[in-house]
Design an enzyme around this catalytic site. Structure first.
Site, PDB file in Angstrom:
ATOM      1  N   HIS A 109      -1.467  -1.191  13.784  1.00  0.00           N
ATOM      2  CA  HIS A 109      -2.805  -1.786  13.809  1.00  0.00           C
ATOM      3  C   HIS A 109      -2.909  -2.669  15.039  1.00  0.00           C
ATOM      4  CE1 HIS A 109      -3.723  -0.323   9.855  1.00  0.00           C
ATOM      5  NE2 HIS A 109      -2.797  -1.059   9.267  1.00  0.00           N
ATOM      6  N   CYS A 167       3.245   7.367  10.224  1.00  0.00           N
ATOM      7  CA  CYS A 167       3.130   7.983   8.890  1.00  0.00           C
ATOM      8  C   CYS A 167       4.217   9.014   8.631  1.00  0.00           C
ATOM      9  CB  CYS A 167       1.749   8.591   8.699  1.00  0.00           C
ATOM     10  SG  CYS A 167       0.434   7.359   8.792  1.00  0.00           S
ATOM     11  N   ALA A 203      -6.294   6.666   9.596  1.00  0.00           N
ATOM     12  CA  ALA A 203      -5.247   6.543   8.580  1.00  0.00           C
ATOM     13  C   ALA A 203      -5.841   6.007   7.283  1.00  0.00           C
ATOM     14  CB  ALA A 203      -4.140   5.622   9.075  1.00  0.00           C
ATOM     15  N   ILE A 204      -5.162   6.317   6.189  1.00  0.00           N
ATOM     16  CA  ILE A 204      -5.569   5.855   4.863  1.00  0.00           C
ATOM     17  C   ILE A 204      -4.342   5.315   4.139  1.00  0.00           C
ATOM     18  CG2 ILE A 204      -6.537   6.519   2.616  1.00  0.00           C
ATOM     19  CD1 ILE A 204      -7.981   8.802   4.050  1.00  0.00           C
ATOM     20  N   GLY A 211      -7.062   0.236   2.588  1.00  0.00           N
ATOM     21  CA  GLY A 211      -8.194   1.117   2.853  1.00  0.00           C
ATOM     22  C   GLY A 211      -7.968   2.077   3.992  1.00  0.00           C
ATOM     23  N   ILE A 212      -8.792   1.964   5.051  1.00  0.00           N
ATOM     24  CA  ILE A 212      -8.767   2.942   6.129  1.00  0.00           C
ATOM     25  C   ILE A 212      -8.681   2.247   7.481  1.00  0.00           C
ATOM     26  CG2 ILE A 212     -10.127   4.561   4.749  1.00  0.00           C
ATOM     27  CD1 ILE A 212     -12.543   3.898   6.518  1.00  0.00           C
ATOM     28  N   ALA A 213      -8.259   3.010   8.487  1.00  0.00           N
ATOM     29  CA  ALA A 213      -8.227   2.518   9.868  1.00  0.00           C
ATOM     30  C   ALA A 213      -8.661   3.658  10.776  1.00  0.00           C
ATOM     31  CB  ALA A 213      -6.834   2.029  10.244  1.00  0.00           C
ATOM     32  N   ARG A 255       0.838  -1.204   0.000  1.00  0.00           N
ATOM     33  CA  ARG A 255       0.000   0.000   0.000  1.00  0.00           C
ATOM     34  C   ARG A 255       0.868   1.247   0.000  1.00  0.00           C
ATOM     35  NH1 ARG A 255       1.028   2.377   4.583  1.00  0.00           N
ATOM     36  NH2 ARG A 255       1.321   1.198   6.510  1.00  0.00           N
ATOM     37  N   GLY A 256       0.276   2.375  -0.357  1.00  0.00           N
ATOM     38  CA  GLY A 256       0.978   3.639  -0.221  1.00  0.00           C
ATOM     39  C   GLY A 256       1.098   4.031   1.239  1.00  0.00           C
TER      40      GLY A 256
END
Length: 249
Positions: free
Chosen positions: A102, A201, A170-171, A183-185, A95-96
């Protein structure tokens, strides 16, 4: 934030048109919730399989809600120097974005949509995920905000001082054949001290921290967030269909 085909648009994300991501026709997006924490390698393998099936026209789109056991993931822009205290397993991912945490108490939503059918615009898609988070937070009277120079969704913290803000969501996105995944968190009630093991990040400025809905005084459950998230998703992307089985493939 995004690992994807090139997209030259430079509009500010808040100004992008988000109205054309709701697909017309086709099946509703499958909506799946896993109750038990899902190991990260298992989740990635399931996403990869499902994305291939969606791209081949063999499976419907899917949103998969889950939690992970405590771990760190590093995106395509991740730096080893940002891993300060590797107290949990760390996984490189396609992912980017950079490093993030998490764990239990964080709602992860892996979103697998066919953007070629909906709208092949990477920046607008990322902005639509931001909008998804903003609408979800608004259901609990929390004002989230975008920042053009920082990834994710932020809340102002005047209680901490002028200019202080905390990240609440986050994305990180990847595309294959214009099918999105990762996706997202959203931080509902994770152990926030676990973010101290990394530079989240890549943002090292002490004015910018991490928060959660519960940390902000919102006594909400994961189920509450799931309801708000689904409602916001349907407003932006169209109808969903709930599924009971936990496997994403």
């Amino acid at each position: 934030m995004v690992n994807s085909p090139q997209n030259p648009r430079q509009d500010q994300r808040q100004d992008l048109d988000l109205t054309s991501f709701s697909a017309t026709g086709g099946e509703p997006v499958e909506w799946r919730i896993s109750d038990a924490p899902v190991p990260y390698p298992e989740a990635v393998a399931a996403m990869e399989a499902r994305v291939a099936a969606i791209a081949a026209g063999e499976a419907p789109e899917l949103v998969w809600l889950l939690e992970h056991p405590p771990l760190y993931t590093s995106g395509t822009s991740g730096k080893d120097s940002d891993l300060l205290d590797p107290r949990f397993p760390t996984f490189a991912t396609g992912r980017g974005g950079q490093l993030t945490y998490h764990g239990p108490g964080q709602r992860v939503a892996y979103i697998m949509l066919d953007l070629k059918r909906r709208r092949p615009d990477v920046r607008a898609y990322v902005a639509s995920l931001e909008e998804l988070i903003l609408k979800t937070l608004a259901a609990f009277n929390v004002r989230g905000e975008r920042r053009e120079d920082r990834v994710g969704v932020w809340v102002k913290r005047p209680d901490k001082g002028d200019g202080y803000e905390d990240k609440i969501a986050a994305i990180g996105v990847r595309l294959k054949r214009w099918v999105s995944f990762h996706g997202i968190a959203i931080n509902v009630e994770p152990e926030l001290s676990h973010f101290a093991g990394i530079v989240p990040c890549g943002v090292a400025d002490p004015r910018y921290g991490v928060t959660s809905l519960v940390d902000l005084g919102q006594l909400v459950t994961m189920a509450d967030v799931d309801v708000a998230l689904r409602q916001a998703f349907e407003e932006l992307f169209g109808p969903t269909r709930a599924l009971v089985p936990e496997a994403a493939a």
